[in-house]
Design a protein around this motif. Structure first.
Motif, PDB file in Angstrom:
ATOM      1  N   THR A  66      -1.068   3.017  -7.704  1.00 34.61           N
ATOM      2  CA  THR A  66      -2.488   2.820  -7.402  1.00 34.61           C
ATOM      3  C   THR A  66      -3.195   4.157  -7.171  1.00 34.61           C
ATOM      4  O   THR A  66      -2.556   5.205  -7.059  1.00 34.61           O
ATOM      5  CB  THR A  66      -2.665   1.931  -6.152  1.00 34.61           C
ATOM      6  N   ALA A  67      -4.505   4.102  -7.061  1.00 41.08           N
ATOM      7  CA  ALA A  67      -5.305   5.314  -6.844  1.00 41.08           C
ATOM      8  C   ALA A  67      -4.907   6.033  -5.552  1.00 41.08           C
ATOM      9  O   ALA A  67      -5.016   7.259  -5.468  1.00 41.08           O
ATOM     10  CB  ALA A  67      -6.792   4.965  -6.816  1.00 41.08           C
ATOM     11  N   ASP A  68      -4.423   5.285  -4.559  1.00 39.86           N
ATOM     12  CA  ASP A  68      -3.981   5.922  -3.312  1.00 39.86           C
ATOM     13  C   ASP A  68      -2.476   6.174  -3.306  1.00 39.86           C
ATOM     14  O   ASP A  68      -1.866   6.366  -2.262  1.00 39.86           O
ATOM     15  CB  ASP A  68      -4.421   5.115  -2.089  1.00 39.86           C
ATOM     16  N   ASN A  69      -1.885   6.197  -4.502  1.00 34.24           N
ATOM     17  CA  ASN A  69      -0.460   6.523  -4.705  1.00 34.24           C
ATOM     18  C   ASN A  69       0.486   5.563  -3.994  1.00 34.24           C
ATOM     19  O   ASN A  69       1.462   5.986  -3.370  1.00 34.24           O
ATOM     20  CB  ASN A  69      -0.166   7.976  -4.321  1.00 34.24           C
ATOM     21  N   ARG A  70       0.224   4.300  -4.137  1.00 30.51           N
ATOM     22  CA  ARG A  70       1.109   3.250  -3.634  1.00 30.51           C
ATOM     23  C   ARG A  70       1.560   2.411  -4.826  1.00 30.51           C
ATOM     24  O   ARG A  70       0.863   2.302  -5.831  1.00 30.51           O
ATOM     25  CB  ARG A  70       0.361   2.335  -2.649  1.00 30.51           C
TER      26      ARG A  70
END
Length: 86
Positions: free
Chosen positions: A38-42
């Motif tokens: 994801t965009a938040d690196n998850r």
């Protein structure tokens, strides 16, 4: 047990993954962001049975994760190079 660093995502970028990933049916080459990151690196498919076994089996360790994301990327990139068939 060490927990994943929020916003890191190094293990979803540095290594190659040869098994299918939703959105990446041929897997992914080393150095390419996983389609499920994801965009938040998850991981968007964390806990999902479609998540590759190699991803599910990877556990954060101090040596691998280092003190920050840059060190984690460097360590995982070096490991990828050392274990690559090419």
């Amino acid at each position: 047990m060490l927990q994943c660093r929020a916003g890191c995502g190094a293990c979803c970028i540095a290594p190659s993954i040869s098994s299918p990933i939703p959105g990446m049916p041929q897997g992914k080459p080393a150095g390419v962001r996983c389609a499920q990151l994801t965009a938040d690196n998850r991981c968007a498919i964390f806990g999902d049975p479609r998540r590759p076994t190699v991803c599910s089996s990877l556990r954060p360790e101090p040596e691998m994760c280092g003190s920050d994301r840059a060190q984690a990327l460097q360590w995982l990139t070096a490991l990828e190079a050392a274990t690559s068939d090419v």
